[in-house]
Design a protein around this motif. Sequence first.
Motif, short mmCIF file in Angstrom:
data_model
loop_
_atom_site.label_atom_id
_atom_site.label_comp_id
_atom_site.label_asym_id
_atom_site.label_seq_id
_atom_site.Cartn_x
_atom_site.Cartn_y
_atom_site.Cartn_z
N VAL A 93 50.78 35.00 27.02
CA VAL A 93 52.17 35.45 27.20
C VAL A 93 52.37 36.92 26.87
CG1 VAL A 93 52.90 34.74 24.87
CG2 VAL A 93 54.57 34.80 26.72
N ALA A 94 51.61 37.47 25.90
CA ALA A 94 51.78 38.87 25.49
C ALA A 94 50.64 39.24 24.55
CB ALA A 94 53.12 39.08 24.80
N GLY A 95 50.47 40.53 24.34
CA GLY A 95 49.43 41.01 23.43
C GLY A 95 50.01 41.75 22.24
N ILE A 96 49.32 41.68 21.12
CA ILE A 96 49.70 42.45 19.92
C ILE A 96 48.43 43.07 19.35
CG2 ILE A 96 50.59 42.35 17.57
CD1 ILE A 96 52.48 40.15 18.42
N GLY A 97 48.47 44.38 19.16
CA GLY A 97 47.33 45.08 18.59
C GLY A 97 47.73 45.90 17.39
N LYS A 98 46.75 46.46 16.73
CA LYS A 98 47.01 47.34 15.58
C LYS A 98 47.13 48.77 16.07
CE LYS A 98 45.31 48.80 11.06
NZ LYS A 98 46.67 48.69 10.46
N ALA A 99 48.18 49.45 15.66
CA ALA A 99 48.37 50.85 16.03
C ALA A 99 47.36 51.71 15.29
CB ALA A 99 49.79 51.29 15.70
N GLY A 140 42.03 39.34 17.04
CA GLY A 140 40.86 39.12 17.87
C GLY A 140 39.60 39.75 17.36
N ALA A 141 38.61 39.85 18.25
CA ALA A 141 37.29 40.35 17.89
C ALA A 141 37.32 41.84 17.58
CB ALA A 141 36.31 40.09 19.04
N GLY A 159 35.88 45.34 28.22
CA GLY A 159 34.94 44.23 28.38
C GLY A 159 34.86 43.79 29.83
N THR A 160 34.98 42.49 30.04
CA THR A 160 34.96 41.94 31.39
C THR A 160 36.35 41.54 31.86
OG1 THR A 160 34.62 39.66 30.60
CG2 THR A 160 32.65 41.01 30.99
N PHE A 215 36.97 44.63 20.26
CA PHE A 215 38.14 45.01 21.05
C PHE A 215 39.28 45.47 20.14
CE2 PHE A 215 36.07 41.78 23.85
CZ PHE A 215 35.64 42.68 24.82
N GLY A 216 38.92 45.98 18.96
CA GLY A 216 39.92 46.51 18.04
C GLY A 216 40.81 45.45 17.43
N GLY A 217 40.39 44.19 17.50
CA GLY A 217 41.20 43.12 16.93
C GLY A 217 42.37 42.69 17.79
#
Length: 264
Positions: free
Chosen positions: A58-64, A41-42, A108-109, A45-47
């Motif tokens: 359905v779910a989220g995945i982020g970078k640790a 992502g953007a 964000g919003t 928002f840390g990608g």
Amino acid sequence: MPVVNEPYAPGTPCWVDLMAPDQQQAIDFYRDLFGWQGEIGAEEFGGYAVLTLNGKAVAGIGKAMAMGDNPPPPTVWTTYLASANAAETAARVTAGGGTVLFEPMTVGTVGKMLVAQDPTGAVFGVWEPLDFFGAQVVNEAGAVIWNELNTGDVEAARAFYGPALGVELRPMDDTGGMGEYFELAVGGKAVGGAQSLAKFPAEVPPHWATYFAVDDVDSTVDAAVRAGGSVLVPPMDTPVGRMGSLTDNQGGAFWVIKPQPPGA
């Protein structure tokens, strides 16, 4: 497809996400395993990536990533419980003997979130929805079907989650020989489960487990292993369906289950 179109009742598991060292690798792994769609992502928002199944979140995945003096979080699936007011929930968590690990923050919003640890050591998230209320599809192959608290002290967990989050832990009368098990209930409705760590190996810490529904447990396990995952609990038949436990190719643990059809 069981689609969710309205905010979850406070206390209900409403979202899960994974923080992984290699975010793209995690996205690729679960895309191939569950048919998810999505991309990093953007930057603002840390990608963070919101993954979808047939167009539904359905779910989220982020970078640790390390935050301040803290090391990066472990590669784990985190269960988020819905809240009407994250700041008030944080205060109740602290009053109940829990620990707020990441103070309420506005994203964000879309909503407000925090991460906390209950008095028994299990880590969970809290989500106050604004524009985004959480998972838009559940209880479908490729989506979350169950969230489960595994704790070393059921009574302490019961005393905490009721006042802090409005979640009742009540014993289930018939678990089909699976041993003592508890239902998590919000407003009288079952929203998840809980059990003692007594049936787990001694090295397993308190935790919230995420179960994903699949059409075929054995083929899903085989596919995960081919992609670099590992088997924690081999596929087995239980009174509620065939299930198994895995780690992904970065160590994130989860369960897969093909539930018994109603009336079976």
